[in-house]
Design a protein around this motif. Structure first.
Motif, PDB file in Angstrom:
ATOM      1  N   GLU A 118      52.497 -24.014  30.622  1.00  0.00           N
ATOM      2  CA  GLU A 118      53.869 -24.432  30.886  1.00  0.00           C
ATOM      3  C   GLU A 118      54.382 -25.372  29.794  1.00  0.00           C
ATOM      4  N   LEU A 119      53.507 -26.211  29.278  1.00  0.00           N
ATOM      5  CA  LEU A 119      53.921 -27.089  28.189  1.00  0.00           C
ATOM      6  C   LEU A 119      54.273 -26.273  26.946  1.00  0.00           C
ATOM      7  N   SER A 120      53.478 -25.262  26.625  1.00  0.00           N
ATOM      8  CA  SER A 120      53.749 -24.430  25.450  1.00  0.00           C
ATOM      9  C   SER A 120      55.050 -23.658  25.596  1.00  0.00           C
ATOM     10  N   ARG A 121      55.355 -23.244  26.822  1.00  0.00           N
ATOM     11  CA  ARG A 121      56.621 -22.531  27.038  1.00  0.00           C
ATOM     12  C   ARG A 121      57.829 -23.405  26.727  1.00  0.00           C
ATOM     13  N   GLU A 122      57.671 -24.707  26.862  1.00  0.00           N
ATOM     14  CA  GLU A 122      58.764 -25.612  26.499  1.00  0.00           C
ATOM     15  C   GLU A 122      59.126 -25.468  25.027  1.00  0.00           C
ATOM     16  N   PHE A 123      58.188 -24.987  24.223  1.00  0.00           N
ATOM     17  CA  PHE A 123      58.422 -24.832  22.787  1.00  0.00           C
ATOM     18  C   PHE A 123      58.465 -23.357  22.373  1.00  0.00           C
ATOM     19  N   ASP A 124      58.700 -22.455  23.332  1.00  0.00           N
ATOM     20  CA  ASP A 124      58.872 -21.021  23.076  1.00  0.00           C
ATOM     21  C   ASP A 124      57.584 -20.339  22.621  1.00  0.00           C
ATOM     22  N   VAL A 125      56.444 -20.833  23.045  1.00  0.00           N
ATOM     23  CA  VAL A 125      55.151 -20.222  22.729  1.00  0.00           C
ATOM     24  C   VAL A 125      54.524 -19.748  24.033  1.00  0.00           C
ATOM     25  N   GLU A 126      54.095 -18.482  24.057  1.00  0.00           N
ATOM     26  CA  GLU A 126      53.510 -17.894  25.255  1.00  0.00           C
ATOM     27  C   GLU A 126      52.083 -17.456  24.964  1.00  0.00           C
ATOM     28  N   PHE A 127      51.111 -18.078  25.651  1.00  0.00           N
ATOM     29  CA  PHE A 127      49.714 -17.671  25.522  1.00  0.00           C
ATOM     30  C   PHE A 127      49.437 -16.470  26.426  1.00  0.00           C
ATOM     31  N   ASP A 128      48.449 -15.656  26.022  1.00  0.00           N
ATOM     32  CA  ASP A 128      48.089 -14.486  26.811  1.00  0.00           C
ATOM     33  C   ASP A 128      47.446 -14.915  28.129  1.00  0.00           C
ATOM     34  N   SER A 129      47.187 -13.923  28.994  1.00  0.00           N
ATOM     35  CA  SER A 129      46.652 -14.214  30.320  1.00  0.00           C
ATOM     36  C   SER A 129      45.319 -14.958  30.235  1.00  0.00           C
ATOM     37  N   ARG A 130      45.001 -15.650  31.303  1.00  0.00           N
ATOM     38  CA  ARG A 130      43.755 -16.410  31.353  1.00  0.00           C
ATOM     39  C   ARG A 130      42.543 -15.466  31.304  1.00  0.00           C
ATOM     40  N   PHE A 131      41.510 -15.937  30.672  1.00  0.00           N
ATOM     41  CA  PHE A 131      40.248 -15.202  30.496  1.00  0.00           C
ATOM     42  C   PHE A 131      40.400 -13.983  29.582  1.00  0.00           C
ATOM     43  N   THR A 132      41.448 -13.984  28.764  1.00  0.00           N
ATOM     44  CA  THR A 132      41.537 -12.980  27.706  1.00  0.00           C
ATOM     45  C   THR A 132      41.129 -13.614  26.391  1.00  0.00           C
ATOM     46  N   THR A 133      40.634 -12.804  25.491  1.00  0.00           N
ATOM     47  CA  THR A 133      40.198 -13.297  24.189  1.00  0.00           C
ATOM     48  C   THR A 133      40.541 -12.266  23.127  1.00  0.00           C
ATOM     49  N   VAL A 134      40.594 -12.689  21.893  1.00  0.00           N
ATOM     50  CA  VAL A 134      40.895 -11.793  20.780  1.00  0.00           C
ATOM     51  C   VAL A 134      39.595 -11.123  20.338  1.00  0.00           C
ATOM     52  N   LEU A 135      39.590  -9.799  20.319  1.00  0.00           N
ATOM     53  CA  LEU A 135      38.413  -9.013  19.940  1.00  0.00           C
ATOM     54  C   LEU A 135      38.723  -8.188  18.702  1.00  0.00           C
ATOM     55  N   ASP A 136      37.697  -7.950  17.901  1.00  0.00           N
ATOM     56  CA  ASP A 136      37.838  -7.104  16.716  1.00  0.00           C
ATOM     57  C   ASP A 136      36.471  -6.504  16.406  1.00  0.00           C
ATOM     58  N   HIS A 137      36.350  -5.191  16.506  1.00  0.00           N
ATOM     59  CA  HIS A 137      35.075  -4.519  16.304  1.00  0.00           C
ATOM     60  C   HIS A 137      34.809  -4.177  14.840  1.00  0.00           C
ATOM     61  N   PHE A 138      35.724  -4.563  13.962  1.00  0.00           N
ATOM     62  CA  PHE A 138      35.565  -4.303  12.531  1.00  0.00           C
ATOM     63  C   PHE A 138      35.441  -5.598  11.732  1.00  0.00           C
ATOM     64  N   ASN A 139      36.127  -6.654  12.173  1.00  0.00           N
ATOM     65  CA  ASN A 139      36.187  -7.904  11.407  1.00  0.00           C
ATOM     66  C   ASN A 139      35.510  -9.057  12.152  1.00  0.00           C
ATOM     67  N   TYR A 140      34.465  -8.759  12.900  1.00  0.00           N
ATOM     68  CA  TYR A 140      33.769  -9.822  13.620  1.00  0.00           C
ATOM     69  C   TYR A 140      32.668 -10.434  12.743  1.00  0.00           C
ATOM     70  N   ASP A 141      32.337 -11.690  13.063  1.00  0.00           N
ATOM     71  CA  ASP A 141      31.283 -12.387  12.330  1.00  0.00           C
ATOM     72  C   ASP A 141      29.914 -11.934  12.836  1.00  0.00           C
ATOM     73  N   GLN A 142      29.000 -11.657  11.894  1.00  0.00           N
ATOM     74  CA  GLN A 142      27.694 -11.096  12.239  1.00  0.00           C
ATOM     75  C   GLN A 142      26.826 -12.063  13.040  1.00  0.00           C
ATOM     76  N   ASP A 143      27.061 -13.353  12.905  1.00  0.00           N
ATOM     77  CA  ASP A 143      26.252 -14.337  13.625  1.00  0.00           C
ATOM     78  C   ASP A 143      26.943 -14.816  14.899  1.00  0.00           C
ATOM     79  N   LEU A 144      28.163 -15.363  14.759  1.00  0.00           N
ATOM     80  CA  LEU A 144      28.840 -15.959  15.909  1.00  0.00           C
ATOM     81  C   LEU A 144      29.432 -14.911  16.852  1.00  0.00           C
TER      82      LEU A 144
END
Length: 449
Positions: A118-144
């Motif tokens: 709700e605080l971020s919406r005050e500044f026109d920024v919208e985060f994705d739904s809870r428990f979502t994360t950014v995934l990438d099966h091509f550009n992921y780090d081999q260790d982390l």
């Protein structure tokens, strides 16, 4: 006017003893003080730059201001799980903190709660739904990111905004590691600027259901995923939004970024965060109008008013703050507008050559005032991404000619002058002929009769 320029420069030099223009008092909110050791390198970097860092648990009461005075100059929120604000804080007080000139860094995670959403919406920024994360099966780090492909490697040369005023590309030595939640920055908000975005192959998905088959498309993917965005309010307060608290951790600062099939290189997280915090806390890219001069050509003092069509010279002195000192600002797109309801004149200012001892950028131009009298504003409205906004307004009066200042004869009116002269000459000839031209012949004919 020259004396005022010197006094303003001296005042700037006295103020510039602090690293940040807004001040060194920095409050850090954590979900738990046990997380303090996670960000030791960040605390070290801030303290090396003369910040007074106060670490605070969200369960303990805290005030951002007292008696309408800020108690802190900067706020770092590293508590994405926060359900309620600490006692003494609220969304209204945080927004008021920004309105009072305070700077904020907001970092999220897949467990981001409604409070920061709700605080971020005050500044026109919208985060994705809870428990979502950014995934990438091509550009992921081999260790982390070996297990879930959730720690992605972002190449700043292709996925970072080219704004040297915020994060210069040459200052980031390697790829940036990111593991966190996606957010969306409203493109219609001109105050918001995405700084780092995800690779084209990335997408946002529920981190708790990675082992299950997908039954719908991701809500956001590719470069639409903003990883880091910044905002500069109209009062020049600055806010940074990060989708990852881990970006700021010691683990990511010292990690080796390594994609599949590539050699590992030192991550650019530490330098990226350093440049981002410098910009957010106004250690750099801050502009200030030191003085404004205007006068008629050939004179030195500003007149009480101008006359239409006068030739005048306008100069503005601008300084830029970085590296703890004021330096002359340099640009080729500073414009002057003469406005009376609407702009009558718009002209780009020329910058005078800089010397080694100069601390001010001098921008000047010579122009002719419009053939319109009234109250005008000499306005320099300079707004560029990453730089503090400049809006310098000088109000002047422009008078018409006095009755004895108009030209005696106007060359464009020669046909009218010729017409009037010919009418006068014709009237004289007609009068002469009528009165005296036929007098004798008329008298003789009268006598004969």
């Amino acid at each position: 006017m020259r004396a005022s320029v010197l006094l303003s420069t001296l005042a700037m030099a006295l103020v510039a003893h602090a690293t940040s223009l807004t001040g060194p008092r920095t409050l850090v909110l954590l979900d738990n003080l046990d997380e303090t050791d996670t960000y030791l390198d960040l605390w070290t970097d801030l303290e090396d730059r003369d910040y007074n860092v106060t670490l605070h648990d969200v369960s303990s009461p805290i005030d951002l201001s007292k008696n309408d005075q800020r108690l802190f100059d900067n706020l770092i929120i590293l508590s994405p799980k926060m359900k309620d604000y600490p006692q003494g804080m609220s969304a209204k007080s945080v927004v008021g903190f920004v309105a009072d000139g305070g700077n904020i860094i907001i970092a999220g995670s897949p467990e981001l709660g409604n409070t920061l959403r709700e605080l971020s919406r005050e500044f026109d920024v919208e985060f994705d739904s809870r428990f979502t994360t950014v995934l990438d099966h091509f550009n992921y780090d081999q260790d982390l990111g070996k297990e879930k492909h959730d720690a992605i490697v972002v190449d700043p040369t292709t996925h970072m905004a080219k704004f040297d005023a915020i994060v210069p590309l040459e200052k980031v030595p390697g790829p940036v590691l990111f593991r966190g939640i996606a957010h969306y920055a409203n493109p219609s908000n001109s105050l918001l600027t995405p700084i780092l975005w995800a690779p084209q192959e990335s997408y946002s998905w529920e981190s708790v259901n990675l082992g299950e088959s997908a039954d719908q498309d991701p809500t956001i993917s590719g470069k639409d995923i903003s990883l880091v965005s910044v905002m500069q309010a109209r009062n020049n307060a600055r806010i940074a939004f990060l989708g990852s608290t881990e970006m700021l951790s010691d683990t990511f600062f010292s990690a080796s970024a390594k994609r599949s099939g590539e050699d590992g290189v030192v991550s650019g997280n530490r330098k990226f965060i350093e440049e981002l915090t410098k910009w957010t806390f106004q250690e750099k890219s801050a502009l200030d109008v030191v003085a404004v001069e205007h006068h008629k050509v050939g004179e030195e003092e500003a007149p009480a008013h101008y006359r239409i069509k006068d030739n005048m010279t306008y100069s503005i002195y601008i300084a830029e703050y970085h590296d703890g000192e004021w330096h002359p600002f340099s640009a080729d797109d500073v414009q002057l507008e003469l406005i009376m309801l609407d702009p009558y004149v718009r002209k780009t200012l020329d910058q005078l050559p800089l010397d080694d001892q100069s601390t001010l950028g001098i921008f000047t131009t010579t122009l002719q005032l419009p053939d319109q009298y009234g109250v005008f504003k000499f306005t320099v409205n300079y707004k560029r991404p990453g730089l503090t906004y400049i809006e310098s307004v000088t109000t002047v009066g422009i008078h018409p000619f006095r009755h004895d200042q108009y030209p005696r004869f106007i060359s464009q009116a020669k046909p009218y002058y010729t017409s009037a002269a010919s009418m006068g000459v014709g009237l004289l000839i007609f009068s002469f002929v009528y009165l005296w031209g036929g007098l004798e012949s008329s008298a003789k004919s009268t006598k004969k009769e």
